[in-house]
Design a protein around this motif. Structure first.
Motif, PDB file in Angstrom:
ATOM      1  N   THR A 246       0.802  -1.219   0.000  1.00 48.25           N
ATOM      2  CA  THR A 246       0.000   0.000   0.000  1.00 48.25           C
ATOM      3  C   THR A 246       0.835   1.268   0.000  1.00 48.25           C
ATOM      4  OG1 THR A 246      -0.136  -0.046   2.427  1.00 48.25           O
ATOM      5  CG2 THR A 246      -1.887  -1.159   1.188  1.00 48.25           C
ATOM      6  N   TYR A 247       2.136   1.179   0.216  1.00 45.06           N
ATOM      7  CA  TYR A 247       2.947   2.381   0.351  1.00 45.06           C
ATOM      8  C   TYR A 247       3.632   2.723  -0.966  1.00 45.06           C
ATOM      9  CZ  TYR A 247       2.124   1.832   5.319  1.00 45.06           C
ATOM     10  OH  TYR A 247       1.525   1.719   6.530  1.00 45.06           O
ATOM     11  N   ARG A 248       3.675   4.018  -1.286  1.00 47.10           N
ATOM     12  CA  ARG A 248       4.287   4.514  -2.508  1.00 47.10           C
ATOM     13  C   ARG A 248       5.306   5.588  -2.144  1.00 47.10           C
ATOM     14  NH1 ARG A 248       1.691   0.705  -3.663  1.00 47.10           N
ATOM     15  NH2 ARG A 248       0.066   0.493  -5.267  1.00 47.10           N
ATOM     16  N   ALA A 264       8.905  11.501  -0.839  1.00 44.21           N
ATOM     17  CA  ALA A 264       7.653  11.645  -0.105  1.00 44.21           C
ATOM     18  C   ALA A 264       6.995  10.275  -0.048  1.00 44.21           C
ATOM     19  CB  ALA A 264       6.732  12.659  -0.777  1.00 44.21           C
ATOM     20  N   ILE A 265       6.440   9.930   1.097  1.00 47.89           N
ATOM     21  CA  ILE A 265       5.817   8.634   1.306  1.00 47.89           C
ATOM     22  C   ILE A 265       4.304   8.816   1.313  1.00 47.89           C
ATOM     23  CG2 ILE A 265       5.810   6.546   2.709  1.00 47.89           C
ATOM     24  CD1 ILE A 265       8.554   7.303   1.727  1.00 47.89           C
ATOM     25  N   PHE A 266       3.608   7.983   0.528  1.00 39.91           N
ATOM     26  CA  PHE A 266       2.149   8.003   0.481  1.00 39.91           C
ATOM     27  C   PHE A 266       1.624   6.600   0.743  1.00 39.91           C
ATOM     28  CE2 PHE A 266       3.467  11.514  -2.215  1.00 39.91           C
ATOM     29  CZ  PHE A 266       2.641  12.540  -1.798  1.00 39.91           C
ATOM     30  N   GLU A 267       0.430   6.537   1.287  1.00 44.41           N
ATOM     31  CA  GLU A 267      -0.258   5.266   1.488  1.00 44.41           C
ATOM     32  C   GLU A 267      -1.462   5.214   0.560  1.00 44.41           C
ATOM     33  OE1 GLU A 267      -2.216   2.534   5.071  1.00 44.41           O
ATOM     34  OE2 GLU A 267      -1.597   4.609   5.445  1.00 44.41           O
ATOM     35  N   MET A 268      -1.533   4.148  -0.224  1.00 48.82           N
ATOM     36  CA  MET A 268      -2.622   3.993  -1.179  1.00 48.82           C
ATOM     37  C   MET A 268      -3.841   3.403  -0.489  1.00 48.82           C
ATOM     38  SD  MET A 268      -3.735   4.328  -4.299  1.00 48.82           S
ATOM     39  CE  MET A 268      -2.348   4.411  -5.448  1.00 48.82           C
ATOM     40  N   LEU A 269      -4.903   4.201  -0.403  1.00 48.19           N
ATOM     41  CA  LEU A 269      -6.154   3.770   0.202  1.00 48.19           C
ATOM     42  C   LEU A 269      -7.250   3.723  -0.859  1.00 48.19           C
ATOM     43  CD1 LEU A 269      -6.008   5.975   3.440  1.00 48.19           C
ATOM     44  CD2 LEU A 269      -5.241   3.619   3.162  1.00 48.19           C
ATOM     45  N   GLN A 270      -8.428   3.232  -0.464  1.00 50.52           N
ATOM     46  CA  GLN A 270      -9.545   3.164  -1.402  1.00 50.52           C
ATOM     47  C   GLN A 270      -9.969   4.553  -1.850  1.00 50.52           C
ATOM     48  OE1 GLN A 270     -10.774   0.475  -2.725  1.00 50.52           O
ATOM     49  NE2 GLN A 270     -12.417   1.465  -3.891  1.00 50.52           N
ATOM     50  N   GLY A 272      -7.959   7.108  -2.186  1.00 48.80           N
ATOM     51  CA  GLY A 272      -6.852   7.841  -2.796  1.00 48.80           C
ATOM     52  C   GLY A 272      -5.570   7.721  -1.995  1.00 48.80           C
ATOM     53  N   LEU A 273      -4.643   8.614  -2.271  1.00 43.47           N
ATOM     54  CA  LEU A 273      -3.343   8.600  -1.626  1.00 43.47           C
ATOM     55  C   LEU A 273      -3.368   9.481  -0.378  1.00 43.47           C
ATOM     56  CD1 LEU A 273      -1.159   8.905  -4.823  1.00 43.47           C
ATOM     57  CD2 LEU A 273      -1.213   6.944  -3.312  1.00 43.47           C
ATOM     58  N   LYS A 274      -2.792   8.948   0.700  1.00 43.04           N
ATOM     59  CA  LYS A 274      -2.691   9.685   1.958  1.00 43.04           C
ATOM     60  C   LYS A 274      -1.215   9.823   2.305  1.00 43.04           C
ATOM     61  CE  LYS A 274      -3.890   9.431   6.867  1.00 43.04           C
ATOM     62  NZ  LYS A 274      -4.537   8.599   7.924  1.00 43.04           N
ATOM     63  N   GLU A 275      -0.777  11.042   2.597  1.00 40.73           N
ATOM     64  CA  GLU A 275       0.624  11.276   2.875  1.00 40.73           C
ATOM     65  C   GLU A 275       1.005  10.742   4.253  1.00 40.73           C
ATOM     66  OE1 GLU A 275       1.460  15.420   2.795  1.00 40.73           O
ATOM     67  OE2 GLU A 275      -0.420  15.989   3.744  1.00 40.73           O
ATOM     68  N   VAL A 276       2.223  10.191   4.347  1.00 43.41           N
ATOM     69  CA  VAL A 276       2.776   9.666   5.589  1.00 43.41           C
ATOM     70  C   VAL A 276       3.740  10.712   6.132  1.00 43.41           C
ATOM     71  CG1 VAL A 276       4.119   7.816   6.655  1.00 43.41           C
ATOM     72  CG2 VAL A 276       2.524   7.300   4.794  1.00 43.41           C
ATOM     73  N   LEU A 277       3.427  11.268   7.294  1.00 44.24           N
ATOM     74  CA  LEU A 277       4.199  12.382   7.830  1.00 44.24           C
ATOM     75  C   LEU A 277       5.431  11.924   8.602  1.00 44.24           C
ATOM     76  CD1 LEU A 277       1.259  14.652   9.066  1.00 44.24           C
ATOM     77  CD2 LEU A 277       2.467  14.704   6.867  1.00 44.24           C
ATOM     78  N   ASN A 278       5.453  10.694   9.106  1.00 44.32           N
ATOM     79  CA  ASN A 278       6.595  10.186   9.865  1.00 44.32           C
ATOM     80  C   ASN A 278       7.056   8.870   9.250  1.00 44.32           C
ATOM     81  OD1 ASN A 278       8.560   9.533  11.707  1.00 44.32           O
ATOM     82  ND2 ASN A 278       7.275   9.815  13.514  1.00 44.32           N
ATOM     83  N   PRO A 279       7.848   8.924   8.173  1.00 46.00           N
ATOM     84  CA  PRO A 279       8.252   7.683   7.504  1.00 46.00           C
ATOM     85  C   PRO A 279       9.187   6.815   8.345  1.00 46.00           C
ATOM     86  CG  PRO A 279       9.362   9.572   6.532  1.00 46.00           C
ATOM     87  CD  PRO A 279       8.346  10.117   7.480  1.00 46.00           C
ATOM     88  N   SER A 280       9.989   7.412   9.238  1.00 48.06           N
ATOM     89  CA  SER A 280      10.891   6.616  10.073  1.00 48.06           C
ATOM     90  C   SER A 280      10.102   5.648  10.941  1.00 48.06           C
ATOM     91  CB  SER A 280      11.744   7.534  10.942  1.00 48.06           C
ATOM     92  OG  SER A 280      12.577   8.353  10.155  1.00 48.06           O
ATOM     93  N   GLU A 281       9.036   6.138  11.547  1.00 50.46           N
ATOM     94  CA  GLU A 281       8.190   5.266  12.366  1.00 50.46           C
ATOM     95  C   GLU A 281       7.538   4.182  11.520  1.00 50.46           C
ATOM     96  OE1 GLU A 281       4.413   5.672  15.479  1.00 50.46           O
ATOM     97  OE2 GLU A 281       5.246   7.435  14.462  1.00 50.46           O
TER      98      GLU A 281
END
Length: 456
Positions: A246-248, A264-270, A272-281
């Motif tokens: 799910t991650y792009r 930039a990290i995004f999560e693919m949801l039904q 649309g794309l949701k940005e991931v603000l803390n990729p290290s975690e």
């Protein structure tokens, strides 16, 4: 009357030749010469009119006035950061990625955000009909009177529509489907991609319109078409990720208005794309502490420090030539680091298969990851776990020394934020800055010194 002329053109560098050659004289690549058929017309120019350019005069550099480029910010903060702070009007941006990875979804979402800011957007679809684009828009919740959808592949009609709609932003999906009416070769060929991109660039510069163009990629992960395409545009973005995850990752490899290698990290949801603000975690969420062969490195991706887990598996080989496989790291770098362990540490790795992986699908190419890779290999080889709350930073030389790295303060601060208790850094990086509270900073000069402390 029109005269047909046949020529051969390199799809990598654009070199032209009257006859086919196995190896391109321009770039030296093999089997890259494609046949192109063009029509040389002796009559007047056809109906398609090129964009007129403004005549410029040579000026002394001291008389040129400069100012910071105005930018249009979207509600996607991650996209703004990758672009260097926002979208620059009049810029030409190229985004590439594997089929089905979500390029059209991302750009349709960006179009909606811009249209909601009363910015007129023209979305040109060369692969889908208007109804198909509308169905995707409904799934993403996109609806705005400032967003115009146009399904066309003829560049002349696209140019007329841009003049009629007068948009501030244009998205062309994709450049391989658009064809120039005065170029006789098939859409997607070297000539078509080059001429269509050049015309879109003239439109962007003369009318001050920001244009996104989508480019397909080859099996090697490179954008299809001539390499000249990446040189023509202002920004080159790659949309990466596994189709079954799910991650792009949106990566900037060229940006005339900002820094490169930003991600930039995004999560693919039904929806649309949701940005991931803390990729290290995100990358460390499923990490198993106390496992042999696992280490954490603080890597710099552009201007952002990201903590990533590096995993190693070293097992006895049943072949005469042991395997060396790496995912997310250059395989030649892994072989070089294992040679350092054999020569400087006396470890017999010639009979061992080695598999190295960067968890989360990130690609790391900076030298500061060397120490973490070495510790993970030794941890798996000895079947002894490294410290579960330890982080490793440092470049390793061929003589076994640990060399200094850049932006050490940002790396250490990011590790301290996520609760790491100890971090190994080069001794030459200690001094001139204050350590954050809650983390022990250990300076090491050699690989042997670092391994003795970790596995003591």
């Amino acid at each position: 009357m029109a005269k047909r002329k046949t020529k051969f053109m390199c799809k990598d560098c654009g070199y032209e030749s009257p006859k086919w050659m196995g190896r391109c004289p321009g770039c030296g690549e093999w089997n890259t010469m494609d046949e192109e058929v063009e029509i040389v017309s002796k009559g007047p120019r056809g109906a398609f009119q090129h964009t007129e350019t403004i005549q410029q005069k040579a000026m002394p550099i001291s008389a040129i006035q400069t100012a910071e480029e105005p930018r249009v910010k979207t509600e996607l903060g991650e996209l703004n950061r990758v672009l260097g702070g926002g979208i620059v009007p009049g810029s030409l941006m190229l985004i590439g990625g594997d089929p089905g990875i979500g390029k059209s979804t991302l750009l349709l979402q960006v179009s909606s955000l811009l249209a909601n800011q009363n910015q007129r957007v023209l979305y040109i679809s060369g692969e889908e009909s208007i109804r198909q684009t509308k169905l995707r828009a409904e799934r993403l919740g996109v609806a705005s009177d400032e967003l115009y959808i146009y399904a066309e592949t003829d560049l002349a009609k696209i140019h007329e529509t841009i003049n009629d709609v007068q948009p501030k932003f244009v998205i062309a999906d994709s450049i391989q489907t658009i064809h120039h009416p005065e170029v006789t070769s098939a859409p997607g060929s070297v000539s078509q991609v080059r001429e269509c991109t050049a015309e879109l660039m003239r439109i962007a510069k003369t009318q001050n319109i920001a244009i996104f163009i989508v480019g397909h990629v080859t099996k090697d992960g490179q954008i299809a078409g001539p390499r000249l395409l990446e040189h023509m545009v202002d920004t080159v973005l790659y949309f990466e990720g596994e189709r079954h995850h799910t991650y792009r990752i949106l990566r900037s490899v060229k940006n005339r208005f900002g820094s490169t290698n930003e991600i930039a990290i995004f999560e693919m949801l039904q929806s649309g794309l949701k940005e991931v603000l803390n990729p290290s975690e995100l990358f460390l969420r499923e990490r198993s502490q106390g496992g042999a062969g696992s280490t954490v490195v603080a890597s710099m991706e552009g201007t952002r420090p990201i903590l990533v887990e590096i995993q190693a598996l070293v097992t006895p080989s049943s072949f005469n030539y042991p395997k060396r496989m790496a995912t997310g790291i250059d395989q030649n770098r892994v072989s070089l680091l294992m040679a350092v362990l054999e020569k400087r540490m006396g470890m017999l790795l010639q009979t061992q298969d080695a598999y190295i992986k960067v968890a989360g699908g990130v690609k790391l190419d900076e030298p500061a990851i060397d120490l973490a890779v070495l510790v993970s290999i030794v941890s798996s080889f000895r079947d002894a776990a490294a410290g579960g709350m330890d982080c490793f930073i440092g470049e390793v030389g061929l003589t076994g020394e640990v060399r200094r790295v850049s932006r050490i303060e940002q790396r250490v601060t990011e590790a301290a934020k996520l609760g790491f208790e100890r971090i190994f850094i080069p001794s030459s990086n200690i001094g001139g800055w204050d350590f954050p509270e809650g983390i022990q900073v250990v300076g090491v000069e050699t690989v042997r010194e670092a391994l003795n402390i970790v596995f003591s």
